[in-house]
Design a protein around this motif. Structure first.
Motif, PDB file in Angstrom:
ATOM      1  N   LYS A   1       0.828  -1.204   0.000  1.00 19.87           N
ATOM      2  CA  LYS A   1       0.000   0.000   0.000  1.00 19.87           C
ATOM      3  C   LYS A   1       0.862   1.254   0.000  1.00 19.87           C
ATOM      4  O   LYS A   1       0.579   2.229  -0.710  1.00 19.87           O
ATOM      5  N   MET A   2       1.928   1.240   0.789  1.00 21.34           N
ATOM      6  CA  MET A   2       2.840   2.378   0.833  1.00 21.34           C
ATOM      7  C   MET A   2       3.499   2.584  -0.527  1.00 21.34           C
ATOM      8  O   MET A   2       3.619   3.716  -1.018  1.00 21.34           O
ATOM      9  N   LEU A   3       3.903   1.483  -1.168  1.00 24.31           N
ATOM     10  CA  LEU A   3       4.569   1.580  -2.457  1.00 24.31           C
ATOM     11  C   LEU A   3       3.626   2.130  -3.529  1.00 24.31           C
ATOM     12  O   LEU A   3       4.011   3.005  -4.325  1.00 24.31           O
ATOM     13  N   PHE A   4       2.391   1.655  -3.565  1.00 23.33           N
ATOM     14  CA  PHE A   4       1.440   2.168  -4.552  1.00 23.33           C
ATOM     15  C   PHE A   4       1.146   3.651  -4.319  1.00 23.33           C
ATOM     16  O   PHE A   4       0.950   4.397  -5.280  1.00 23.33           O
ATOM     17  N   SER A   5       1.126   4.075  -3.066  1.00 24.92           N
ATOM     18  CA  SER A   5       0.927   5.501  -2.779  1.00 24.92           C
ATOM     19  C   SER A   5       2.057   6.326  -3.379  1.00 24.92           C
ATOM     20  O   SER A   5       1.828   7.386  -3.980  1.00 24.92           O
ATOM     21  N   ILE A   6       3.282   5.843  -3.230  1.00 22.12           N
ATOM     22  CA  ILE A   6       4.441   6.557  -3.781  1.00 22.12           C
ATOM     23  C   ILE A   6       4.376   6.589  -5.302  1.00 22.12           C
ATOM     24  O   ILE A   6       4.600   7.619  -5.935  1.00 22.12           O
ATOM     25  N   ILE A   7       4.044   5.440  -5.911  1.00 27.25           N
ATOM     26  CA  ILE A   7       3.962   5.351  -7.374  1.00 27.25           C
ATOM     27  C   ILE A   7       2.917   6.312  -7.924  1.00 27.25           C
ATOM     28  O   ILE A   7       3.112   6.945  -8.963  1.00 27.25           O
ATOM     29  N   HIS A   8       1.810   6.440  -7.211  1.00 22.81           N
ATOM     30  CA  HIS A   8       0.721   7.292  -7.676  1.00 22.81           C
ATOM     31  C   HIS A   8       0.871   8.749  -7.247  1.00 22.81           C
ATOM     32  O   HIS A   8      -0.058   9.545  -7.403  1.00 22.81           O
ATOM     33  N   GLY A   9       2.035   9.088  -6.714  1.00 20.17           N
ATOM     34  CA  GLY A   9       2.327  10.486  -6.421  1.00 20.17           C
ATOM     35  C   GLY A   9       1.741  11.024  -5.139  1.00 20.17           C
ATOM     36  O   GLY A   9       1.666  12.241  -4.949  1.00 20.17           O
ATOM     37  N   THR A  10       1.323  10.115  -4.243  1.00 16.33           N
ATOM     38  CA  THR A  10       0.795  10.562  -2.945  1.00 16.33           C
ATOM     39  C   THR A  10       1.561   9.856  -1.829  1.00 16.33           C
ATOM     40  O   THR A  10       1.047   8.924  -1.202  1.00 16.33           O
ATOM     41  N   PRO A  11       2.805  10.279  -1.596  1.00 12.84           N
ATOM     42  CA  PRO A  11       3.631   9.628  -0.572  1.00 12.84           C
ATOM     43  C   PRO A  11       2.932   9.620   0.787  1.00 12.84           C
ATOM     44  O   PRO A  11       2.244  10.582   1.146  1.00 12.84           O
ATOM     45  N   PRO A  12       3.077   8.538   1.533  1.00 16.44           N
ATOM     46  CA  PRO A  12       2.415   8.446   2.845  1.00 16.44           C
ATOM     47  C   PRO A  12       2.967   9.470   3.821  1.00 16.44           C
ATOM     48  O   PRO A  12       4.150   9.833   3.763  1.00 16.44           O
ATOM     49  N   ILE A  13       2.110   9.922   4.718  1.00 20.82           N
ATOM     50  CA  ILE A  13       2.545  10.886   5.733  1.00 20.82           C
ATOM     51  C   ILE A  13       3.582  10.250   6.646  1.00 20.82           C
ATOM     52  O   ILE A  13       4.592  10.877   6.997  1.00 20.82           O
ATOM     53  N   GLU A  14       3.344   8.999   7.023  1.00 22.17           N
ATOM     54  CA  GLU A  14       4.280   8.279   7.890  1.00 22.17           C
ATOM     55  C   GLU A  14       5.145   7.367   7.031  1.00 22.17           C
ATOM     56  O   GLU A  14       4.667   6.397   6.465  1.00 22.17           O
ATOM     57  N   LYS A  15       6.442   7.685   6.950  1.00 28.71           N
ATOM     58  CA  LYS A  15       7.349   6.942   6.073  1.00 28.71           C
ATOM     59  C   LYS A  15       7.868   5.661   6.723  1.00 28.71           C
ATOM     60  O   LYS A  15       8.214   4.701   6.031  1.00 28.71           O
ATOM     61  N   HIS A  16       7.939   5.653   8.042  1.00 26.51           N
ATOM     62  CA  HIS A  16       8.449   4.481   8.764  1.00 26.51           C
ATOM     63  C   HIS A  16       7.359   3.954   9.684  1.00 26.51           C
ATOM     64  O   HIS A  16       6.940   4.651  10.611  1.00 26.51           O
TER      65      HIS A  16
END
Length: 349
Positions: free
Chosen positions: A318-333
């Motif tokens: 889920k985190m990876l797809f957020s990054i791919i779609h240009g919406t990086p997660p608020i919490e990275k770790h």
């Protein structure tokens, strides 16, 4: 329509464009981005394609979209070992479930000619999920040179490396503290083989767990170098667990407790001890790490650290797809809670 169908050759978008009366661009939009044409145009094109028996070329489609529609999971060991580790398979299950939701495939990426760097260079994927990667590994530079999004599971991340993990140091300390509390001081620790990404990294999950064990041991006046503490490493398979158990039975100083960093290795030990007439836990206690499904089925049921492997896979994907779609997660770790599961394989002495 039959007289217009190309004879003896594969139907192409040129044929669909010619017969439908629309441009090749419109035909491409009908398959790849229908929102850019009217619903009537799209329906007409798709009807013609169906009547002609047209099947889109997946490679051409990916080239047109400029994406592979696939996520890569970089296997920490060769396929032979990775597929025999239920923990890794549960991680794969979690990643795969999210890929299905996004209409993507999941590509499992083993080393190519023993080189994970070469595997990364050749991977036809839109993003990578890695297992057990630290900031100093050579593989990290290769991923960054490709400018490809990635997330690591069970890694030692830098501030800008997205990660999903548990507190391995604390989890290991908790387990070893319980073993020592139960009176065990003759202990065999079974560690993990190094991941294939880099054999020379100074920061790995195994080292984090060893430091956790060390912290607990010091509270009892012991250390990893104490004569009563022996450290072994092995691949994470049932057979390797059996092999280690055989070595322990043949040693001059038999442990009273085996502390394994892997459930499947611990289960292999239990099976081998039992088959050799050694009662678990009456003669040797055994504890593991992972809480795979099999841990509750083995007799005696295995004391272990619960870390939800499938959930790690889901969160990483889920985190990876957020990054791919240009919406990086608020919490990275993201650090997932862990807990010790106390079962019958560990007893007081």
């Amino acid at each position: 329509m039959d007289d217009k169908r190309p004879k003896g050759k594969r139907v192409t978008i040129n044929d669909i464009a010619r017969i439908s009366g629309y441009s090749k661009t419109a035909v491409s939009f009908a398959f790849n981005d229908p929102s850019r044409i009217s619903s009537k145009t799209c329906a007409t094109i798709l009807k013609v394609a169906e009547e002609l028996g047209y099947y889109p070329d997946p490679l051409a489609r990916k080239f047109s979209l400029q994406r592979h529609e696939s996520i890569g999971f970089l296997l920490p060991q060769d396929i032979h070992y990775s597929f025999q580790n239920p923990y890794i398979m549960q991680v794969v299950e979690g990643i795969g479930s999210v890929c299905q939701q996004y209409g993507n495939t999941l590509t499992l990426i083993p080393p190519i000619n023993e080189s994970v760097i070469e595997a990364v260079r050749c991977a036809a994927v839109d993003g990578l999920i890695t297992q057990g990667m630290s900031i100093e590994m050579e593989i990290l530079e290769s991923i960054r040179r490709r400018n490809i999004p990635f997330v690591t599971i069970d890694g030692i991340p830098s501030s800008d490396m997205p990660s999903i993990t548990i507190d391995d140091h604390e989890a290991a300390c908790t387990m070893m503290s319980k073993v020592l509390e139960y009176g065990h001081t003759e202990i065999a620790i079974i560690g993990l083989s190094e991941v294939s990404y880099d054999k020379h990294a100074t920061e790995t999950i195994q080292r984090a767990r060893l430091e956790g064990y060390r912290k607990a041991l010091r509270q009892y006046g012991l250390d990893l170098n104490s004569p009563s503490i022996r450290l072994h490493t092995t691949e994470t398979t049932l057979d390797e667990g059996r092999n280690i158990a055989t070595q322990l039975l043949e040693s001059d100083r038999r442990p009273t407790c085996v502390v394994s960093m892997s459930d499947i290795v611990a289960i292999g030990c239990i099976l081998q001890f039992t088959e050799n007439g050694i009662a678990v836990p009456a003669e040797i206690s055994v504890v593991g790490f992972d809480n795979i499904i099999e841990a509750s089925y083995i007799l005696p049921p295995l004391t272990t650290i619960d870390q939800p492997a499938a959930e790690k896979g889901r969160l990483a994907a889920k985190m990876l797809f957020s990054i791919i779609h240009g919406t990086p997660p608020i919490e990275k770790h993201v650090t997932i809670p862990h807990k010790m599961i106390l079962r019958e394989s560990l007893v007081r002495i």
